[in-house]
Write a protein that holds these residues in place. Structure first.
Motif, PDB file in Angstrom:
ATOM      1  N   VAL A   1       0.848  -1.194   0.000  1.00 45.51           N
ATOM      2  CA  VAL A   1       0.000   0.000   0.000  1.00 45.51           C
ATOM      3  C   VAL A   1       0.883   1.244   0.000  1.00 45.51           C
ATOM      4  O   VAL A   1       1.805   1.372   0.822  1.00 45.51           O
ATOM      5  N   GLN A   2       0.583   2.144  -0.926  1.00 41.36           N
ATOM      6  CA  GLN A   2       1.306   3.407  -1.017  1.00 41.36           C
ATOM      7  C   GLN A   2       1.079   4.236   0.246  1.00 41.36           C
ATOM      8  O   GLN A   2       0.023   4.158   0.876  1.00 41.36           O
ATOM      9  N   GLN A   3       2.073   5.032   0.613  1.00 38.75           N
ATOM     10  CA  GLN A   3       2.064   5.723   1.896  1.00 38.75           C
ATOM     11  C   GLN A   3       0.821   6.586   2.110  1.00 38.75           C
ATOM     12  O   GLN A   3       0.222   6.572   3.189  1.00 38.75           O
ATOM     13  N   ASP A   4       0.385   7.302   1.093  1.00 37.92           N
ATOM     14  CA  ASP A   4      -0.755   8.198   1.274  1.00 37.92           C
ATOM     15  C   ASP A   4      -2.086   7.465   1.317  1.00 37.92           C
ATOM     16  O   ASP A   4      -3.127   8.087   1.537  1.00 37.92           O
ATOM     17  N   LYS A   5      -2.081   6.158   1.137  1.00 36.47           N
ATOM     18  CA  LYS A   5      -3.326   5.374   1.183  1.00 36.47           C
ATOM     19  C   LYS A   5      -3.350   4.385   2.344  1.00 36.47           C
ATOM     20  O   LYS A   5      -4.290   3.608   2.481  1.00 36.47           O
ATOM     21  N   ILE A   6      -2.315   4.426   3.176  1.00 34.34           N
ATOM     22  CA  ILE A   6      -2.222   3.448   4.263  1.00 34.34           C
ATOM     23  C   ILE A   6      -3.378   3.593   5.247  1.00 34.34           C
ATOM     24  O   ILE A   6      -4.035   2.612   5.617  1.00 34.34           O
ATOM     25  N   LYS A   7      -3.664   4.807   5.686  1.00 36.05           N
ATOM     26  CA  LYS A   7      -4.739   4.997   6.678  1.00 36.05           C
ATOM     27  C   LYS A   7      -6.086   4.556   6.126  1.00 36.05           C
ATOM     28  O   LYS A   7      -6.881   3.922   6.838  1.00 36.05           O
ATOM     29  N   ASP A   8      -6.345   4.882   4.886  1.00 35.44           N
ATOM     30  CA  ASP A   8      -7.621   4.498   4.289  1.00 35.44           C
ATOM     31  C   ASP A   8      -7.750   2.980   4.205  1.00 35.44           C
ATOM     32  O   ASP A   8      -8.807   2.414   4.516  1.00 35.44           O
ATOM     33  N   VAL A   9      -6.690   2.322   3.811  1.00 30.22           N
ATOM     34  CA  VAL A   9      -6.725   0.861   3.690  1.00 30.22           C
ATOM     35  C   VAL A   9      -6.852   0.211   5.062  1.00 30.22           C
ATOM     36  O   VAL A   9      -7.659  -0.714   5.264  1.00 30.22           O
ATOM     37  N   GLU A  10      -6.072   0.677   6.037  1.00 27.85           N
ATOM     38  CA  GLU A  10      -6.109   0.067   7.362  1.00 27.85           C
ATOM     39  C   GLU A  10      -7.483   0.218   8.014  1.00 27.85           C
ATOM     40  O   GLU A  10      -7.911  -0.648   8.801  1.00 27.85           O
ATOM     41  N   SER A  11      -8.181   1.291   7.705  1.00 27.78           N
ATOM     42  CA  SER A  11      -9.513   1.481   8.300  1.00 27.78           C
ATOM     43  C   SER A  11     -10.528   0.478   7.781  1.00 27.78           C
ATOM     44  O   SER A  11     -11.579   0.270   8.396  1.00 27.78           O
ATOM     45  N   LYS A  12     -10.212  -0.177   6.651  1.00 24.06           N
ATOM     46  CA  LYS A  12     -11.153  -1.125   6.050  1.00 24.06           C
ATOM     47  C   LYS A  12     -10.714  -2.576   6.193  1.00 24.06           C
ATOM     48  O   LYS A  12     -11.464  -3.482   5.838  1.00 24.06           O
ATOM     49  N   LEU A  13      -9.513  -2.816   6.672  1.00 21.31           N
ATOM     50  CA  LEU A  13      -9.034  -4.194   6.825  1.00 21.31           C
ATOM     51  C   LEU A  13      -9.653  -4.832   8.068  1.00 21.31           C
ATOM     52  O   LEU A  13      -9.848  -4.185   9.100  1.00 21.31           O
TER      53      LEU A  13
ATOM     54  N   THR B   1       3.448  -6.598   9.372  1.00 18.86           N
ATOM     55  CA  THR B   1       3.653  -5.429   8.521  1.00 18.86           C
ATOM     56  C   THR B   1       5.133  -5.035   8.481  1.00 18.86           C
ATOM     57  O   THR B   1       5.916  -5.386   9.370  1.00 18.86           O
ATOM     58  N   ASP B   2       5.461  -4.295   7.474  1.00 17.24           N
ATOM     59  CA  ASP B   2       6.809  -3.759   7.317  1.00 17.24           C
ATOM     60  C   ASP B   2       6.738  -2.614   6.314  1.00 17.24           C
ATOM     61  O   ASP B   2       5.808  -2.549   5.495  1.00 17.24           O
ATOM     62  N   MET B   3       7.722  -1.728   6.375  1.00 20.29           N
ATOM     63  CA  MET B   3       7.804  -0.622   5.431  1.00 20.29           C
ATOM     64  C   MET B   3       8.881  -0.917   4.390  1.00 20.29           C
ATOM     65  O   MET B   3       9.901  -1.540   4.695  1.00 20.29           O
ATOM     66  N   MET B   4       8.663  -0.471   3.170  1.00 16.56           N
ATOM     67  CA  MET B   4       9.641  -0.653   2.110  1.00 16.56           C
ATOM     68  C   MET B   4       9.556   0.510   1.130  1.00 16.56           C
ATOM     69  O   MET B   4       8.515   1.150   0.986  1.00 16.56           O
TER      70      MET B   4
ATOM     71  N   SER C   1      -0.620 -11.697   5.665  1.00 16.05           N
ATOM     72  CA  SER C   1      -1.641 -12.342   6.483  1.00 16.05           C
ATOM     73  C   SER C   1      -0.983 -13.220   7.549  1.00 16.05           C
ATOM     74  O   SER C   1      -0.157 -14.088   7.235  1.00 16.05           O
ATOM     75  N   ALA C   2      -1.320 -12.996   8.802  1.00 15.03           N
ATOM     76  CA  ALA C   2      -0.730 -13.766   9.899  1.00 15.03           C
ATOM     77  C   ALA C   2      -1.066 -15.249   9.768  1.00 15.03           C
ATOM     78  O   ALA C   2      -0.266 -16.111  10.152  1.00 15.03           O
ATOM     79  N   GLN C   3      -2.232 -15.552   9.240  1.00 14.02           N
ATOM     80  CA  GLN C   3      -2.645 -16.947   9.120  1.00 14.02           C
ATOM     81  C   GLN C   3      -1.804 -17.684   8.077  1.00 14.02           C
ATOM     82  O   GLN C   3      -1.428 -18.835   8.270  1.00 14.02           O
ATOM     83  N   VAL C   4      -1.470 -17.020   6.975  1.00 14.92           N
ATOM     84  CA  VAL C   4      -0.750 -17.671   5.884  1.00 14.92           C
ATOM     85  C   VAL C   4       0.749 -17.697   6.139  1.00 14.92           C
ATOM     86  O   VAL C   4       1.432 -18.683   5.844  1.00 14.92           O
ATOM     87  N   PHE C   5       1.300 -16.625   6.718  1.00 16.23           N
ATOM     88  CA  PHE C   5       2.757 -16.473   6.803  1.00 16.23           C
ATOM     89  C   PHE C   5       3.307 -16.727   8.201  1.00 16.23           C
ATOM     90  O   PHE C   5       4.467 -16.425   8.462  1.00 16.23           O
ATOM     91  N   LYS C   6       2.517 -17.289   9.101  1.00 14.73           N
ATOM     92  CA  LYS C   6       2.976 -17.449  10.483  1.00 14.73           C
ATOM     93  C   LYS C   6       4.203 -18.349  10.585  1.00 14.73           C
ATOM     94  O   LYS C   6       5.062 -18.148  11.459  1.00 14.73           O
ATOM     95  N   ASP C   7       4.340 -19.332   9.680  1.00 19.97           N
ATOM     96  CA  ASP C   7       5.502 -20.216   9.747  1.00 19.97           C
ATOM     97  C   ASP C   7       6.792 -19.506   9.332  1.00 19.97           C
ATOM     98  O   ASP C   7       7.891 -19.950   9.693  1.00 19.97           O
TER      99      ASP C   7
ATOM    100  N   PRO D   1       1.790 -10.372  15.237  1.00 22.25           N
ATOM    101  CA  PRO D   1       1.293  -9.498  14.155  1.00 22.25           C
ATOM    102  C   PRO D   1       1.235  -8.042  14.619  1.00 22.25           C
ATOM    103  O   PRO D   1       0.810  -7.743  15.735  1.00 22.25           O
ATOM    104  N   GLU D   2       1.703  -7.152  13.748  1.00 19.47           N
ATOM    105  CA  GLU D   2       1.736  -5.735  14.086  1.00 19.47           C
ATOM    106  C   GLU D   2       0.410  -5.026  13.829  1.00 19.47           C
ATOM    107  O   GLU D   2       0.179  -3.939  14.370  1.00 19.47           O
ATOM    108  N   PHE D   3      -0.466  -5.641  13.033  1.00 15.95           N
ATOM    109  CA  PHE D   3      -1.734  -4.969  12.720  1.00 15.95           C
ATOM    110  C   PHE D   3      -2.883  -5.947  12.923  1.00 15.95           C
ATOM    111  O   PHE D   3      -2.854  -7.082  12.426  1.00 15.95           O
TER     112      PHE D   3
END
Length: 592
Positions: free
Chosen positions: A510-522, A528-531, A545-551, A558-560
């Motif tokens: 998610v692009q930086q200026d759309k992070i808040k909008d996306v997080e409000s709907k998840l 999470t991580d920044m890149m 996804s914590a369920q898919v990538f937990k291994d 999970p951070e979010f």
């Protein structure tokens, strides 16, 4: 009476020698022949000149070693996307506004079919062509001499630019290779007049046309260098200025023209499936000249190439260039080209300076073009040994002895410059190949990309079902990700405010200026991580996804956590689910 020896019917044994006898042979004639062959090979190997092979070996090591260390470049991702379109359409649809010929894409298609869809297969053809370019430099030996040729070949083998862009899946190395072949053919025709020299010139010109529209610059410089060379020879004659008798016929010339024209039509017509592409042979120049004049965001000052070649500091002293010191030395020595008693060296000096002037005049400048026009200057650099004088006698004043360019001093300077070039090449290609402060790392993808791609590819290699993970990439200009993630068939790419109906997925970018909008709907739970994908681009946030990538993240929380503490599990990968939005509805823009 003459006594006769006795006659007998018994066969007498041959008289044996009293000398020491050797043991009878215990091997067959075949083994004896093999031993003779081995001895012959040893003799041939002992007489072989290993210097050219050592230069080629060094060039190969520098280009192959850790080939996948840097992430795919922006243009590499687009080239890979074009190859995907060739697979989808069955042919390459040439676009005259793309500024690149079709040959490279068909070679990449072959490489990916042979070695798989990976970064090594994307870069392998260019690596091989870059090594072949060093081999072509060695073919100039009959024209400029052994010592000059080998110094030039070694300089190219270890050059930071030739190595750096010889490890990229882009077009410029092809252009340099074919332009070298073209000039080799022209000079050899003048000197020897052989049929194979005509083939070199013809296939070199054909290859340039199939590679990039900037071939027009090189052809123009090659032609304009001829009258300049004539003036040079009139001012100071050279012994080899007379044109050799040509041993080829008009039929041979017609055959070469026919083969070249057939190759051009074959590739530009999309292997006969897109005849409109042939029109692009002349339509491309209108768009190309407009881009070269305007710059389109890649404007550089006229002295850009001097800053790349010589020692200089950029961005407030944070970036040191000095990439091509031997090339810069060759450029300086062009001033003394009249002292060269060799027609080919004078021509290469004139042609190299002409190419530099042409590329300096064009406002649109990208650093990889330095290998396209800079290779003739390496011959002039090697020709410094021809300007050296024997060691002056001691009776000369010490000050004159100090500034006399003796062979020992010239050789010392050449060795120092080559060592500096090798050190700079190693530092750039293996330690700072994706650093934003390196001028050569232009529009280069950061290593941050691996934060997203490595977990995905690791899961997919563990179980191919993960190639059907649901992914949403919500940001603009995501190349090279559409090619890197091309095997994931449920990935959507959203630009300009577009978003999927259901934002929850197995991974998101998610692009930086759309992070808040996306997080409000998840609603799901995510690591999470920044890149940052590349320079001059705002950061993005990764969601796994914590369920898919937990291994893959053992012991990590999970951070979010989305709006629901017990979110609906992410969809299980399924091969029957249709693919998400395609990367782009239109052809992506490519750096010319």
């Amino acid at each position: 009476m003459n006594p006769q020896p006795p006659v007998t019917r018994m066969r007498m044994a041959a008289r044996t020698s009293s000398a020491k006898q050797s043991a009878p042979a215990e091997y067959s004639p075949a083994i004896a022949g093999l031993r003779s062959r081995v001895e012959q090979w040893r003799t041939q190997l002992a007489a072989t000149d290993w210097v050219p092979w050592a230069i080629l070996g060094l060039a190969a090591v520098l280009r192959f070693f850790l080939l996948g260390i840097k992430p795919a470049h922006f243009d590499e991702g687009i080239n890979g996307w074009f190859v995907d379109q060739v697979v989808h359409n069955g042919f390459y649809r040439y676009d005259p506004t793309n500024y690149h010929g079709p040959l490279h894409f068909y070679v990449l298609l072959l490489s990916e079919n042979l070695f798989g869809r990976n970064i090594w297969a994307l870069r392998l053809p260019v690596v091989l062509v870059s090594i072949a370019g060093v081999w072509l430099i060695l073919k100039f030996e009959p024209l400029v001499g052994r010592t000059v040729t080998r110094i030039a070949a070694l300089a190219m083998a270890i050059s930071p630019g030739f190595v750096f862009y010889g490890r990229y899946g882009i077009h410029e190395v092809w252009l340099q290779f074919f332009s070298t072949m073209f000039i080799l053919g022209l000079l050899s025709l003048w000197r020897f007049g052989r049929l194979k020299d005509l083939w070199y010139a013809g296939m070199g010109l054909t290859g340039m046309i199939l590679t990039k529209e900037t071939y027009a610059i090189h052809v123009a410089c090659a032609l304009l260098a001829v009258p300049v060379l004539a003036v040079s020879c009139a001012l100071s004659r050279v012994p080899d200025s007379k044109c050799a008798r040509q041993t080829w016929s008009w039929i041979d010339l017609g055959m070469i023209i026919l083969v070249g024209a057939a190759a051009i039509i074959f590739f530009y017509s999309g292997t006969f499936f897109n005849w409109d592409g042939v029109k692009g042979l002349y339509q491309a120049f209108k768009a190309w000249t407009e881009t070269g004049a305007a710059g389109h965001g890649h404007e550089k000052a006229w002295d850009y190439w001097f800053k790349i070649m010589g020692p200089s500091w950029e961005t407030g002293g944070n970036s040191f260039t000095g990439y091509e010191l031997p090339m810069l030395a060759g450029l300086i020595l062009c001033v003394f080209c009249q002292k060269f008693k060799n027609l080919s060296l004078r021509y290469l000096a004139i042609y190299g300076v002409g190419g530099l002037v042409a590329y300096s005049y064009v406002k649109y400048k990208t650093p990889w073009c330095v290998i396209s026009f800079g290779w003739p200057l390496l011959f002039v650099f090697g020709a410094a040994v021809l300007l050296a004088r024997p060691k002056p006698p001691k009776r000369k004043p010490s000050l004159l002895r100090l500034f006399t360019p003796t062979i020992e001093k010239v050789n010392g300077v050449i060795i120092v410059l080559l060592c500096l070039s090798l050190g700079r090449s190693i530092w750039l290609n293996y330690f700072r190949c994706s650093s934003p402060t390196e001028t050569y790392a232009y529009v280069q993808t950061y290593n941050d990309m691996f934060k997203l791609t490595r977990p995905l590819l690791k899961l997919a290699k563990r179980d191919p079902v993960y190639y059907h993970l649901i992914g949403h990439l919500i940001r603009s200009s995501v190349y090279p990700l559409p090619w890197v993630l091309g095997d994931f068939d449920r990935v959507g790419y959203y630009e300009g405010g577009n978003m999927p109906a259901n934002l929850d997925g197995d991974f998101l970018l998610v692009q930086q200026d759309k992070i808040k909008d996306v997080e409000s709907k998840l609603k799901g739970t995510y690591y999470t991580d920044m890149m940052t994908l590349r320079n001059y681009q705002e950061p993005s946030k990764i969601f796994f996804s914590a369920q898919v990538f937990k291994d893959l993240f053992p012991g990590r929380k999970p951070e979010f956590v989305g709006g629901t503490q017990n979110p609906t599990p992410a969809p299980t990968p399924a091969a029957t689910t249709p693919a998400a939005t395609t990367p782009a509805a239109t052809t992506p823009a490519k750096t010319p």
